[in-house]
Design a protein around this motif. Sequence first.
Motif, mmCIF file in Angstrom:
data_model
loop_
_atom_site.group_PDB
_atom_site.id
_atom_site.type_symbol
_atom_site.label_atom_id
_atom_site.label_comp_id
_atom_site.label_asym_id
_atom_site.label_seq_id
_atom_site.Cartn_x
_atom_site.Cartn_y
_atom_site.Cartn_z
ATOM 1 N N GLU A 12 -18.695 -72.382 -62.111
ATOM 2 C CA GLU A 12 -19.188 -71.642 -60.956
ATOM 3 C C GLU A 12 -18.518 -70.286 -60.738
ATOM 4 O OE1 GLU A 12 -20.973 -75.145 -58.150
ATOM 5 O OE2 GLU A 12 -18.825 -74.726 -57.921
ATOM 6 N N GLY A 13 -17.847 -69.768 -61.739
ATOM 7 C CA GLY A 13 -17.341 -68.401 -61.644
ATOM 8 C C GLY A 13 -18.466 -67.408 -61.912
ATOM 9 N N PHE A 14 -18.136 -66.134 -61.817
ATOM 10 C CA PHE A 14 -19.138 -65.112 -62.134
ATOM 11 C C PHE A 14 -18.405 -63.842 -62.539
ATOM 12 C CE2 PHE A 14 -22.388 -61.907 -61.516
ATOM 13 C CZ PHE A 14 -23.505 -62.540 -62.030
ATOM 14 N N GLY A 15 -18.571 -63.465 -63.820
ATOM 15 C CA GLY A 15 -17.893 -62.270 -64.319
ATOM 16 C C GLY A 15 -16.382 -62.421 -64.206
ATOM 17 N N ARG A 16 -15.726 -61.456 -63.554
ATOM 18 C CA ARG A 16 -14.271 -61.481 -63.407
ATOM 19 C C ARG A 16 -13.813 -62.403 -62.277
ATOM 20 N NH1 ARG A 16 -12.039 -55.471 -63.186
ATOM 21 N NH2 ARG A 16 -10.088 -56.639 -63.222
ATOM 22 N N TRP A 17 -14.782 -62.928 -61.504
ATOM 23 C CA TRP A 17 -14.452 -63.779 -60.361
ATOM 24 C C TRP A 17 -14.460 -65.239 -60.800
ATOM 25 C CZ3 TRP A 17 -17.622 -67.198 -57.305
ATOM 26 C CH2 TRP A 17 -17.019 -67.610 -56.111
ATOM 27 N N THR A 18 -13.367 -65.941 -60.576
ATOM 28 C CA THR A 18 -13.278 -67.342 -60.964
ATOM 29 C C THR A 18 -13.261 -68.232 -59.726
ATOM 30 O OG1 THR A 18 -10.853 -67.250 -61.040
ATOM 31 C CG2 THR A 18 -12.046 -66.811 -63.091
ATOM 32 N N LEU A 19 -13.751 -69.438 -59.878
ATOM 33 C CA LEU A 19 -13.778 -70.407 -58.791
ATOM 34 C C LEU A 19 -13.410 -71.770 -59.352
ATOM 35 C CD1 LEU A 19 -14.498 -70.982 -55.803
ATOM 36 C CD2 LEU A 19 -16.800 -71.533 -56.574
ATOM 37 N N GLY A 20 -12.362 -72.355 -58.796
ATOM 38 C CA GLY A 20 -11.942 -73.662 -59.263
ATOM 39 C C GLY A 20 -11.203 -73.579 -60.587
ATOM 40 N N ASP A 21 -10.755 -74.735 -61.057
ATOM 41 C CA ASP A 21 -10.000 -74.828 -62.309
ATOM 42 C C ASP A 21 -10.745 -75.773 -63.239
ATOM 43 O OD1 ASP A 21 -8.166 -75.234 -64.376
ATOM 44 O OD2 ASP A 21 -6.438 -75.077 -63.030
ATOM 45 N N ASP A 22 -11.730 -75.218 -63.950
ATOM 46 C CA ASP A 22 -12.564 -76.040 -64.817
ATOM 47 C C ASP A 22 -11.749 -76.780 -65.869
ATOM 48 O OD1 ASP A 22 -14.604 -74.952 -63.356
ATOM 49 O OD2 ASP A 22 -15.743 -74.214 -65.071
ATOM 50 N N GLU A 23 -10.785 -76.110 -66.469
ATOM 51 C CA GLU A 23 -10.038 -76.722 -67.571
ATOM 52 C C GLU A 23 -9.303 -77.978 -67.104
ATOM 53 O OE1 GLU A 23 -9.059 -77.381 -71.384
ATOM 54 O OE2 GLU A 23 -10.407 -75.818 -70.649
ATOM 55 N N GLN A 24 -8.639 -77.893 -65.957
ATOM 56 C CA GLN A 24 -7.928 -79.068 -65.465
ATOM 57 C C GLN A 24 -8.904 -80.163 -65.034
ATOM 58 O OE1 GLN A 24 -4.183 -79.192 -63.454
ATOM 59 N NE2 GLN A 24 -4.193 -76.956 -63.185
ATOM 60 N N MET A 25 -9.975 -79.776 -64.363
ATOM 61 C CA MET A 25 -10.944 -80.786 -63.923
ATOM 62 C C MET A 25 -11.574 -81.506 -65.112
ATOM 63 S SD MET A 25 -11.050 -81.074 -60.630
ATOM 64 C CE MET A 25 -12.636 -81.693 -60.087
ATOM 65 N N LEU A 26 -11.819 -80.785 -66.189
ATOM 66 C CA LEU A 26 -12.448 -81.402 -67.349
ATOM 67 C C LEU A 26 -11.512 -82.381 -68.067
ATOM 68 C CD1 LEU A 26 -14.471 -78.345 -68.623
ATOM 69 C CD2 LEU A 26 -15.416 -80.534 -67.878
ATOM 70 N N GLY A 27 -10.230 -82.304 -67.755
ATOM 71 C CA GLY A 27 -9.291 -83.297 -68.266
ATOM 72 C C GLY A 27 -9.229 -84.546 -67.407
ATOM 73 N N ILE A 28 -9.981 -84.572 -66.311
ATOM 74 C CA ILE A 28 -9.934 -85.695 -65.367
ATOM 75 C C ILE A 28 -11.279 -86.392 -65.246
ATOM 76 C CG2 ILE A 28 -9.502 -86.346 -62.964
ATOM 77 C CD1 ILE A 28 -7.718 -83.818 -62.757
ATOM 78 N N VAL A 29 -12.365 -85.623 -65.092
ATOM 79 C CA VAL A 29 -13.676 -86.197 -64.786
ATOM 80 C C VAL A 29 -14.370 -86.737 -66.029
ATOM 81 C CG1 VAL A 29 -13.958 -84.677 -62.809
ATOM 82 C CG2 VAL A 29 -14.868 -83.974 -65.041
ATOM 83 N N SER A 30 -15.440 -87.503 -65.806
ATOM 84 C CA SER A 30 -16.234 -88.013 -66.920
ATOM 85 C C SER A 30 -17.569 -87.293 -67.051
ATOM 86 C CB SER A 30 -16.465 -89.527 -66.772
ATOM 87 O OG SER A 30 -16.831 -89.870 -65.456
ATOM 88 N N SER A 31 -18.001 -86.580 -65.996
ATOM 89 C CA SER A 31 -19.242 -85.806 -66.048
ATOM 90 C C SER A 31 -19.044 -84.460 -65.366
ATOM 91 C CB SER A 31 -20.396 -86.550 -65.354
ATOM 92 O OG SER A 31 -20.731 -87.741 -66.041
ATOM 93 N N ALA A 32 -19.694 -83.431 -65.902
ATOM 94 C CA ALA A 32 -19.594 -82.076 -65.350
ATOM 95 C C ALA A 32 -20.979 -81.569 -64.991
ATOM 96 C CB ALA A 32 -18.943 -81.137 -66.365
ATOM 97 N N ASN A 33 -21.166 -81.226 -63.709
ATOM 98 C CA ASN A 33 -22.395 -80.588 -63.256
ATOM 99 C C ASN A 33 -22.204 -79.088 -63.447
ATOM 100 O OD1 ASN A 33 -22.723 -83.267 -62.091
ATOM 101 N ND2 ASN A 33 -21.498 -82.519 -60.367
ATOM 102 N N VAL A 34 -22.820 -78.535 -64.461
ATOM 103 C CA VAL A 34 -22.540 -77.151 -64.844
ATOM 104 C C VAL A 34 -23.576 -76.208 -64.245
ATOM 105 C CG1 VAL A 34 -22.176 -75.565 -66.770
ATOM 106 C CG2 VAL A 34 -21.473 -77.957 -66.983
ATOM 107 N N ALA A 35 -23.080 -75.177 -63.538
ATOM 108 C CA ALA A 35 -23.953 -74.175 -62.929
ATOM 109 C C ALA A 35 -24.847 -73.530 -63.987
ATOM 110 C CB ALA A 35 -23.115 -73.109 -62.229
ATOM 111 N N CYS A 36 -26.032 -73.117 -63.559
ATOM 112 C CA CYS A 36 -27.030 -72.587 -64.486
ATOM 113 C C CYS A 36 -27.367 -71.123 -64.238
ATOM 114 C CB CYS A 36 -28.305 -73.423 -64.401
ATOM 115 S SG CYS A 36 -28.081 -75.173 -64.757
#
Length: 261
Positions: A12-36
């Motif tokens: 859910e980031g956009f360009g130079r703007w980041t939101l959340g910590d995808d890398e850490q979350m992906l080490g925890i969750v089993s499914s990722a709802n990825v923005a389109c």
Amino acid sequence: MSAVDLNSDLGEGFGRWTLGDDEQMLGIVSSANVACGFHAGDPASIRRTLRSAVAHGVTVGAHVGYRDLAGFGRRNMDVPDDELEADVAYQIGALRGLADAEGAVVTYVKPHGALYNTAAVDERVARAVAAAVAAVDPGLVLLGLPGSVALAAGEAAGLATATEAFADRAYTPEGRLVSRREPGAVLHDADDVARRMLRLVTEGVVTAVDGSDVAVRADSVCVHGDSPGAVAMARRIRDLFDAEGIELAAFAPARGSGPAA
């Protein structure tokens, strides 16, 4: 339940703007709802999220929303049926193209924000979303609130459906989410959130804002990636589930493969 999915809204980031910590979350969750790309996400950042999801063995879903970057997809919009169907189909197709490039498989669809909430109660919007998903790929699973109009429309369109609970959101006595405009709608205490989700999985209930118990059946538990402390909440949920012998397993694993770890 001996197994449950843990999902998060990512990419859910956009360009130079980041939101959340995808890398850490992906080490925890089993499914990722990825923005389109409609409520958040640009092609490069979405592709990085998909690449990381593959590396972590996380199942991928399309997180489709209204065309509303400025409002993060959380503003109500009145979109004609044919336009909404096309917008949803377009988003799924865009994510699948990037997923193909990274060796990922999009297995389910989850509406985002205002589209999610509206489709849960509005039959017209629900039918448009379900029609778009079925037109692109009737093998995709539609994820939504239990008992919602959205899931009924999905089933009517021939889709498999899965139910979802929200770890970091308060519930009304009717089993709906408390509006984000109301105080206390978003929960932040990681220990409290984890205990609520353990009770959900083991007893099938959550405590509503009025103190009553609400029956909620969920195949998947969501932690919003943009919530403050999201990583801590997701990790605490996973640690508590592990301690209680509850396995994390994707509700919609890639076709032909086993559940994600």
